[in-house]
Design an enzyme around this catalytic site. Structure first.
Site, PDB file in Angstrom:
ATOM      1  N   SER A 155      59.988   8.709  31.123  1.00 35.08           N
ATOM      2  CA  SER A 155      61.063   9.268  31.960  1.00 35.08           C
ATOM      3  C   SER A 155      60.645   9.573  33.388  1.00 35.08           C
ATOM      4  CB  SER A 155      61.614  10.534  31.305  1.00 35.08           C
ATOM      5  OG  SER A 155      62.254  10.218  30.087  1.00 35.08           O
ATOM      6  N   THR A 156      59.354   9.554  33.700  1.00 36.20           N
ATOM      7  CA  THR A 156      58.943   9.784  35.093  1.00 36.20           C
ATOM      8  C   THR A 156      59.407   8.647  36.006  1.00 36.20           C
ATOM      9  OG1 THR A 156      56.778   8.766  34.662  1.00 36.20           O
ATOM     10  CG2 THR A 156      56.940  11.173  34.450  1.00 36.20           C
TER      11      THR A 156
END
Length: 563
Positions: free
Chosen positions: A296-297
């Site tokens: 998700s970064t």
């Protein structure tokens, strides 16, 4: 005596005089030949038997942190060596020699016999000078010929395990083996000198004739690392790995405005001054050589690509429906409870919705996201030129299937290193300007490349502040007195010989920046396979980010936010 014999006397006398004169001339001619004609040859031959050149080792260049704190220094040591040919003639003295040299007699005998045809054999390497002097005095007292000493240097690392992966170490011959010591070995090594001496046939020094070629020490290097921040990162990471029962981890602290790496910490680590128990796992500079799916970064960059496309505005929203999305034979799921919610672009990042970001990606297409990820430096060299650095994988497909588009948008199907992820976030919060990374202290900021429009970068930066500081933000990443921003990620792990992902094996990641209004530092934390107290990035990596960032701001005297 008859008259006839008397008349012959002058002739005999003349002959004798002629012979003597001839001999004198011959001797004079030989003297002239030796002193004039063959002088250079004879001097050369004499020197070859008595004149020796002793190497003068050049000290390796000093390595310091950005503030002049020593990270790698050269210290004098003494090496003892022997001429086995000479010692073979003194075999009766071997037991006493072994005792003087503190070598087991059987081992000394094996060494000398195994090298009987050689004129050089190491006995002890890198002894402390006082220890070597004591041994030599005992050997000389025994009147044993053939044992000699040579002065060398070895590296000492004052920071020990704290900066081991960045600084690296040298081998027994003082050549760079790892880290900066290897990357800049030609610069650090310097050039050895020569000293002329006269020695007798036993190798004993008769006269010092002076230095014929002075040694040139290696050049000093000032690294970009700040030893204070390096210690903080090392300490907090070590504690975090223990607290979470993790296998390994990395921390990168990056100066947003210069691209200088201020700290580069990895666990497990090692003490370069004592490598007796060193294992390959301890030597891995994971922040540079280990690549992983960032999960998700990556979502902030997918949102930035949507804004760049012109098809999306910050207030545009996506309905999540059931919290799942069927794409072919795959089902995309949200880890957070988003079913039935409608999320704008900020909400997508706050709730870290895989479903919503996939719908955005379907609208703008994977090539836009891929292009932006490439512009912020993923899949490319960082500029560090660090030994073993890996570029990761950013796939470029002629045709993107829906499942590939979705996974790219939420950080799967590509791989990055911790330093690459740090540079990408630094680009995002630096008004979209990408800078090369550096492990050397810079005298001036390097010229950057505008990787994305400043207004897009600043808008996504503000969204990331809400990801941490908002009502439903990642409160564990907050820093008292400062507004910060960032994004967590929780990546499933793959394994060698395993198809698909490992069960219950994750990487917890957090990438963040501070101060929010004018970012100066980016910190990336990666925790590999945490097995206690959960595995989510916001639960495991975010608290480490908070503590490290708090110390980074304090040590650099960054004023707290007003109010």
């Amino acid at each position: 005596m008859t008259p006839a014999s008397t008349t012959r006397q002058p002739w005999r006398f003349s002959l004798a005089v002629a012979i003597v004169a001839g001999m004198a001339l011959a001797i004079c001619a030989r003297i002239i030949q030796l002193q004039v004609t063959d002088k250079a040859f004879l001097i050369k031959q004499g020197d070859a038997r008595s004149l020796r050149h002793i190497g003068l080792p050049a000290y390796r260049g000093l390595i310091t942190d950005r503030n002049g704190q020593p990270l790698s220094v050269s210290t004098p040591v003494t090496t003892l060596w022997a001429n086995p040919r000479q010692l073979l003639e003194q075999r009766a003295h071997w037991p006493a020699l072994a005792q003087a040299l503190e070598i087991p007699p059987a081992r000394l005998e094996a060494l000398l016999l195994g090298n009987r045809h050689k004129a050089f054999l190491y006995l002890h390497r890198r002894l402390a000078p006082q220890v070597a002097e004591r041994m030599l005095q005992q050997v000389q007292a025994l009147k044993i010929d053939g044992v000699h000493a040579v002065q060398e240097s070895r590296r000492f690392y004052p920071a020990g395990a704290t900066a081991a992966h960045a600084v690296g170490f040298t081998d027994i011959d003082n050549r760079g083996s790892e880290g900066i010591e290897l990357a800049y070995d030609p610069l650090l090594r310097g050039h050895d000198g020569l000293q002329q001496v006269l020695k007798d046939r036993r190798g004993q020094l008769i006269q010092d004739l002076g230095v014929s070629r002075p040694a040139r020490p290696g050049q000093p290097l000032a690294l970009s690392l700040d030893l204070r921040l390096q210690y903080v990162a090392h300490r907090e990471l070590h504690q975090g790995i223990e607290d979470n029962g993790a296998d390994a981890g990395s921390v990168v602290i990056l100066d947003v405005k210069t691209g200088e790496i201020l700290a580069l910490a990895n666990q497990p680590s090692y003490n370069p001054n004592n490598r007796a128990q060193l294992s390959p796992a301890m030597m891995r500079n994971r922040a540079v050589v280990d690549v992983f799916e960032p999960a998700s970064t990556i979502k902030p960059f997918s949102v930035a690509a949507a804004l760049e496309s012109g098809r999306w505005k910050p207030g545009d929203s996506v309905h999540v429906d059931t919290g799942t999305l069927k794409v072919g034979r795959y089902t995309i799921r949200d880890a957070s409870r988003t079913a039935g919610q409608t999320l704008d672009l900020t909400g997508i990042l706050v709730r870290s919705s895989n479903v919503a970001i996939s719908k955005v990606a379907f609208d703008i297409g994977a090539p836009r996201i891929h292009d932006l990820l490439q512009r912020v430096g993923l899949g490319q060299a960082t500029g560090l030129e660090f030994p073993g650095e890996r570029l990761g994988v950013l796939p470029n497909r002629p045709t993107w299937r829906p499942s590939e588009t979705a996974t790219l948008a939420y950080g799967y199907g590509l791989s990055v290193s911790a330093v690459q992820l740090a540079r990408a976030y630094a680009t995002l919060v630096n008004g979209g300007v990408r800078l090369p990374l550096s492990l050397l202290r810079l005298s001036a900021p390097p010229k950057g490349v505008q990787a994305m429009a400043p207004q897009v970068a600043n808008r996504v930066r503000d969204m990331l502040v809400q990801v941490v500081e908002g009502p439903r933000g990642i409160y564990r990443a907050r820093v008292a007195g400062y507004q910060v921003g960032g994004k967590s990620g929780t990546a499933r792990k793959t394994g060698a010989g395993v198809q698909g992902y490992l069960a219950r094996s994750y990487r917890a990641v957090f990438a963040g920046f501070a101060p929010a209004a004018a970012p100066r530092y980016v910190i990336v934390v990666v925790v590999d396979n945490p097995r206690q107290h959960g595995f989510f990035g916001g639960l495991v990596a975010a608290p480490l980010f908070s503590r490290i960032m708090a110390e980074t701001l304090r040590l650099n005297q960054v004023a707290p936010d007003p109010g």
